[in-house]
Scaffold this active site. Structure first.
Site, PDB file in Angstrom:
ATOM      1  N   CYS A 118       0.831  -1.209   0.000  1.00 57.11           N
ATOM      2  CA  CYS A 118       0.000   0.000   0.000  1.00 57.11           C
ATOM      3  C   CYS A 118       0.867   1.262   0.000  1.00 57.11           C
ATOM      4  O   CYS A 118       0.534   2.258  -0.657  1.00 57.11           O
ATOM      5  CB  CYS A 118      -0.914   0.018   1.222  1.00 57.11           C
ATOM      6  SG  CYS A 118      -2.089  -1.342   1.268  1.00 57.11           S
TER       7      CYS A 118
HETATM    8  C1  BEZ Z   1       0.532  -4.573   1.857  1.00 58.86           C
HETATM    9  O1  BEZ Z   1       0.137  -3.488   1.490  1.00 58.86           O
HETATM   10  O2  BEZ Z   1       1.696  -4.922   1.765  1.00 58.86           O
HETATM   11  C2  BEZ Z   1      -0.446  -5.546   2.457  1.00 58.86           C
HETATM   12  C3  BEZ Z   1      -1.616  -5.077   3.032  1.00 58.86           C
HETATM   13  C4  BEZ Z   1      -2.488  -5.981   3.624  1.00 58.86           C
HETATM   14  C5  BEZ Z   1      -2.201  -7.318   3.594  1.00 58.86           C
HETATM   15  C6  BEZ Z   1      -1.031  -7.769   2.983  1.00 58.86           C
HETATM   16  C7  BEZ Z   1      -0.156  -6.873   2.422  1.00 58.86           C
END
Ligand code: BEZ
Length: 214
Positions: A48
């Protein structure tokens, strides 16, 4: 259980929400422009972080397309605001679009952004492209593990904008500047007038012409 199912051509539901740039009414905020509403699962997570920095860096590209961008996750406002510093540190891009704090799931339920069999509390990576007429033009859903390709989203907006102005569609892997397909509702005679650069009929139902607005 979330039941919202938003399909292409539907009115994008309007909403009010708290965002990092203050309270918004979605329709008033987009004000007749194109808009992208996208959700991400969680603040302070790696994928994210890269996504939000990328979207911030693409702001001039969205502006060129008369398109506004709004993010969403179910984390609270103070978390969004603290995370923005990390996004700037990591990606070099300050977040320059509003992020909805949807702790009560009001907007994520309205748009079906929580897929309980994937995760019953976090939003998935949804994208809604909404036209100036407030109709949904594109939906995409990615899992938490896969960051989105925002170049692809720009490419689709280019196609949507072109095909809403001309009787054409865009072929597989089309990129701006490449040839496009003439709609089958247009006769050959009419096509000669509408597409003065000419066309090639690869099959009677597959006629290609240079991109008409260049
Ligand atoms: C990420 O943004 O890396 C992420 C967010 C939620 C679950 C797994 C990965």
């Amino acid at each position: 259980m979330t039941t919202a199912s938003i399909r292409l051509g539907d009115d994008a539901p309007n909403f009010t929400a708290q965002t990092t740039q203050g309270p918004v009414d979605f329709y008033q905020w987009k004000a007749g422009k194109w808009a992208i509403l996208f959700s991400h699962p969680k603040d302070f997570t790696p994928v994210c972080t890269t996504e939000l920095g990328r979207v911030a860096g693409l702001k001039p590209e969205f502006e060129k397309r008369n398109c506004k961008v709004m993010g969403l996750s179910v984390d609270p406002l103070d978390s969004h605001k603290r995370w923005e510093q990390d996004i700037a540190d990591v990606t070099g891009n300050a977040v320059n679009f509003p992020m909805i704090a949807d702790a009560d799931h009001k907007v994520s339920d309205l748009y079906g952004m929580i897929h309980p069999n994937a995760n019953d509390t976090q939003t998935v990576r949804s994208v809604f492209v909404v036209g100036p007429d407030n109709k949904v033009k594109l939906t995409l859903t990615y899992p938490a593990s896969t960051g989105r390709n925002f170049e692809e989203i720009l490419r689709v907006i280019d196609s949507l904008q072109l095909t809403s102005s001309y009787s054409v569609s865009t072929p597989a892997d089309w990129k701006p500047g490449e040839e496009v397909i003439i709609a089958n509702t247009i006769s050959d005679e009419d096509a000669k007038k509408r597409f003065p650069k000419g066309f090639v009929a690869k099959k009677p139902y597959l006629r290609v012409t240079p991109q008409p607005n260049l």
